[in-house]
Design a protein around this motif. Structure first.
Motif, PDB file in Angstrom:
ATOM      1  N   UNK A   7       0.841  -1.188   0.000  1.00 37.63           N
ATOM      2  CA  UNK A   7       0.000   0.000   0.000  1.00 37.63           C
ATOM      3  C   UNK A   7       0.882   1.246   0.000  1.00 37.63           C
ATOM      4  N   UNK A   8       0.680   2.104  -0.982  1.00 34.08           N
ATOM      5  CA  UNK A   8       1.481   3.317  -1.100  1.00 34.08           C
ATOM      6  C   UNK A   8       0.570   4.531  -1.222  1.00 34.08           C
ATOM      7  N   UNK A   9       0.993   5.665  -0.662  1.00 34.74           N
ATOM      8  CA  UNK A   9       0.172   6.875  -0.786  1.00 34.74           C
ATOM      9  C   UNK A   9       0.215   7.417  -2.212  1.00 34.74           C
ATOM     10  N   UNK A  10      -0.861   8.070  -2.629  1.00 34.71           N
ATOM     11  CA  UNK A  10      -0.895   8.677  -3.963  1.00 34.71           C
ATOM     12  C   UNK A  10       0.143   9.786  -4.083  1.00 34.71           C
ATOM     13  N   UNK A  11       0.436  10.437  -2.966  1.00 34.55           N
ATOM     14  CA  UNK A  11       1.426  11.518  -2.938  1.00 34.55           C
ATOM     15  C   UNK A  11       2.438  11.250  -1.829  1.00 34.55           C
ATOM     16  N   UNK A  12       3.721  11.455  -2.116  1.00 35.14           N
ATOM     17  CA  UNK A  12       4.750  11.304  -1.102  1.00 35.14           C
ATOM     18  C   UNK A  12       5.096   9.851  -0.841  1.00 35.14           C
ATOM     19  N   UNK A  13       5.751   9.620   0.303  1.00 36.11           N
ATOM     20  CA  UNK A  13       6.208   8.295   0.675  1.00 36.11           C
ATOM     21  C   UNK A  13       5.371   7.744   1.818  1.00 36.11           C
ATOM     22  N   UNK A  14       5.388   6.412   1.936  1.00 36.37           N
ATOM     23  CA  UNK A  14       4.643   5.759   3.009  1.00 36.37           C
ATOM     24  C   UNK A  14       5.228   6.151   4.360  1.00 36.37           C
TER      25      UNK A  14
END
Length: 262
Positions: A109-116
């Motif tokens: 799971x990764x954020x649409x913006x930036x880093x996890x």
């Protein structure tokens, strides 16, 4: 000591002599694959512990009586499979789930913006019980074998984002309790590795879109019927032995699920 006997002067990676006996291998596997299997056996037996440095390529070549190039090819594949880690100028080490580079290997799971960002794990329950038939089948348990059920919520930026329902073989995870799991501060797979001697090597996943039922919705703080991503995973240790069945429900508002294919 395991050894490989190759024909004099023969250092190719074709179908050579098999281990120990000097007789042709019935499977005709390439020599580097035989070396890879022997190194994996040493990893599985605990000869080299997670985080420890393994012998050099020269030492392994002498041990198995093969060329250094054959050993290097075997190690390259084990490194590509995240069983070993090469460190420039230091050597080759047994991979561990405690390393930053692999902690999120199974969390896609990764954020649409930036880093996890770092997340908090909120444990809901840890119980020993008989697994449902389908779970027992996937874990290759007998009907009377015990299992351990772990339920938790992962919170990202203080928001419930993932609900996990995790099933483990009871015999392998004796002593796993809510208190013990609550006290451990590292990644879950790192605990399995260091305290139970079980390393997750690979996983197979099935993903689909679902609507949250009332119970799941309440735990994730969303409305009943809210769209979620459901991820069913079976994780395996050495020898392709299944050691975890997990179902995760993911809130993907602001996130996406990423897999790199090759």
């Amino acid at each position: 000591m395991n050894s490989i006997h190759a024909s004099p002067g023969n250092t190719t990676d074709g179908a050579e002599r098999g281990p120990a006996t000097g007789a042709p291998s019935p499977t005709f596997s390439p020599l580097y694959q035989q070396i890879k299997a022997l190194i994996t056996q040493s990893l599985e037996s605990g000869e080299w512990k997670p985080g420890e440095m393994i012998p050099s390529e020269v030492e392994l070549a002498a041990r198995y009586k093969v060329s250094q190039g054959t050993v290097r090819k075997a190690i390259d594949e084990l490194a590509a499979g995240n069983l070993l880690v090469r460190r420039q100028g230091k050597g080759t080490f047994v991979a561990t789930h405690n390393e930053d580079r692999v902690q999120f290997r199974f969390l896609r799971l990764l954020p649409d913006q930036g880093e996890l960002q770092p997340h908090e794990s909120r444990l809901l329950e840890v119980r020993r019980l008989r697994a449902p038939a389908e779970i027992a089948r996937q874990l290759e348990l007998k009907p009377a074998d015990p299992a351990v059920l772990v339920k938790r919520v992962l919170e990202f930026e203080a928001k419930p984002t993932v609900l996990d329902e995790i099933w483990l073989p009871g015999a392998m995870f004796r002593g796993l309790t809510l208190e013990r799991l609550s006290e451990y501060k590292g990644p879950l797979y790192a605990m399995f590795e260091t305290e139970f001697g079980t390393r997750m090597i690979r996983a197979s996943e099935k993903i689909r879109a679902v609507a949250a039922d009332a119970a799941v919705a309440a735990l994730l703080g969303v409305a009943s019927g809210y769209p979620l991503l459901s991820v069913d995973r079976v994780s395996y240790t050495y020898g392709d032995r299944p050691v975890e069945v997990r179902r995760g429900w993911y809130v993907t508002a602001g996130y996406h699920y990423q897999n790199d294919l090759s």
